[in-house]
Scaffold this motif. Structure first.
Motif, short mmCIF file in Angstrom:
data_model
loop_
_atom_site.label_atom_id
_atom_site.label_comp_id
_atom_site.label_asym_id
_atom_site.label_seq_id
_atom_site.Cartn_x
_atom_site.Cartn_y
_atom_site.Cartn_z
N LYS A 92 -16.63 -190.62 73.02
CA LYS A 92 -16.07 -189.31 73.33
C LYS A 92 -15.34 -189.48 74.73
O LYS A 92 -14.66 -188.57 74.97
CB LYS A 92 -17.55 -188.61 73.59
N ASN A 93 -15.58 -190.40 75.59
CA ASN A 93 -14.57 -190.28 76.93
C ASN A 93 -13.73 -191.47 76.69
O ASN A 93 -14.08 -192.66 76.48
CB ASN A 93 -15.86 -190.62 78.04
N GLU A 146 -12.39 -190.68 67.90
CA GLU A 146 -13.54 -190.19 66.94
C GLU A 146 -13.81 -191.34 65.89
O GLU A 146 -15.03 -191.61 65.48
CB GLU A 146 -13.21 -189.04 65.90
N GLU A 169 -16.10 -185.59 76.53
CA GLU A 169 -16.81 -185.39 75.41
C GLU A 169 -16.93 -183.73 75.13
O GLU A 169 -17.44 -183.33 74.10
CB GLU A 169 -18.39 -185.76 75.64
#
Length: 434
Positions: A139-140, A134, A158
């Motif tokens: 996200k991946n 974060e 994600e």
């Protein structure tokens, strides 16, 4: 006045300490002593750690512990009770809260009713991966941790839930743990290839290079022979590493039986470790249909950042991130478990290492350069004169090119050729592979 919380990971080969205040000021330490040795010695080392940070035990308001060890459950609870008793005798006033494998916190007597729940919690690494994912806005993620006796890989996408209630599913379907670490012994398999065995050197003798009576070679010995590790800076220099003893052990137990050189034997071990982890990651991601080219790899543990770039290259991943406190990721993750269970202990969105990070009053572009060392890369048996950098001396937004080695107190980063790195504003080292 700042509010302090403290966590420790009681590991198989090392014990990690983390102290953080409500501003995100972070202090960490890794020691070569485990609960198998003595709870009294660990408590004493905790006292030394707090004294180094000018903190009294009585002002620490939260105390979180993870037991990443293998031992009979009854013995584990006896150790837990003894550990808490000695802490109280040493001036602690807050009770110990034990981390469970599913992200809960139990008092000691609650843990005694279900000892299995606090044994070897993987949740710390998972929470740390989520936090830094974060922070860097990715996200991946593929998270990799290589510790003293075990390795851990996890997949974060994600679509992954951030709810604590979903952790059971994440731990079941998106995480792999296996016996492989810096203290794992090197052996020879049925195909006459050097491999790491599930057995590992205990903290007393440790790897051969520790010069404490260990005679069998480990991954740490191989990494030392390859030039990855600084013989004078392992765990803050508390354990001077003996390259000659590492070479002797590899020569006797690997190189001579296979009729190859010590360096080739060490290189085969390194390549084998990376291939094993790549295989584990491919197996994990195959069921999720993950396109790894779109992922970043987060590297944790003492040995994770050593091997992360080559693992990422083989997977087609273009960015490796080595976060703040990478060498103590499980202990740091336990404080994130605390925050998830108790909103009053929210962790700041960024943490800063206490004492020596963010050097602003420095001169010259090569302030962080410590010197050069002979390092063996990939399958080339000819060493290169590799620049060695002190991570503490790299400023935010500084960049440097590989090949390079970046040293910190708890972990070492090995950058290959055709790579460059940037220290971001939160002191995370971002490495880009070409």
């Amino acid at each position: 006045m700042s509010r302090y919380r403290f966590s420790t990971d009681l590991g198989e080969t090392f014990t990690d300490f983390v102290l953080v205040d409500d501003t995100g000021r972070l202090s960490v330490k890794k020691i070569p002593i485990t609960i198998h040795d003595s709870t009294q010695r660990i408590v004493q080392e905790i006292g030394v750690f707090l004294a180094e940070n000018k903190i009294e035990p009585a002002v620490v308001e939260a105390l979180v512990v993870g037991m990443s060890v293998q031992m009979p459950q009854e013995m584990a609870i006896d150790c837990a009770r003894d550990f808490e008793k000695k802490l109280m005798e040493d001036g602690w006033v807050t009770p110990v809260r034990w981390v469970t494998g599913h992200g809960r916190l139990l008092l000691t007597e609650e843990a005694a009713e279900n000892p299995e729940s606090i044994m070897s919690p993987r949740i710390g690494g998972l929470m740390t991966g989520r936090y830094f994912g974060e922070q860097i806005g990715q996200k991946n993620l593929m998270e990799l941790r290589i510790g003293g006796s075990t390795s851990f890989v996890s997949l974060q996408t994600e679509t992954s839930s951030r709810s604590m209630d979903s952790l059971d599913q994440s731990l079941e379907n998106q995480v792999r743990s296996f016996s492989l670490g810096g203290n794992s012994y090197i052996g020879i398999n049925e195909n006459n290839e050097p491999v790491l065995r599930p057995e590992h050197a205990i903290p007393g003798p440790g790897p051969a290079c520790f010069d404490r009576g260990g005679q069998y070679p480990t991954l740490t010995d191989a990494d030392l022979v390859m030039g990855y590790l600084n013989k004078d800076y392992f765990l803050y220099g508390s354990i001077p590493l003996k390259t000659d003893l590492a070479k002797k052990a590899i020569q006797e137990y690997v190189a001579n039986p296979l009729k190859i050189s010590v360096v080739e034997a060490a290189m085969r071990v390194s390549n084998g470790v990376e291939a094993t982890i790549v295989g584990q990651i491919r197996e994990l991601t195959s069921t999720h249909g993950a396109q790894l080219e779109s992922y970043s790899l987060l590297a944790f543990g003492g040995a994770g950042p050593v091997h992360a770039c080559e693992i990422a290259r083989q997977l087609g991943i273009k960015q490796v991130v080595v976060p703040v406190g990478a060498g103590v990721s499980s202990a740091l993750g336990y404080l994130l478990v605390l925050a998830a269970n108790d909103p009053q202990w929210e962790i700041p969105p960024a943490m800063q290492r206490a004492g020596y990070y963010n050097p602003t009053n420095r001169t010259g572009d090569f302030y962080a350069l410590k010197g050069y060392r002979s390092v063996y890369y990939e399958k080339d048996l000819t060493p290169c004169g590799c620049p060695i950098y002190d991570r503490a001396g790299i400023r935010s937004e500084d960049t440097l090119s590989g090949p390079a080695i970046i040293e910190g107190p708890e972990s070492t980063v090995v950058m290959p050729e055709k790579s460059h790195a940037r220290m971001d504003a939160n002191r995370n080292l971002r490495i880009y592979l070409r």
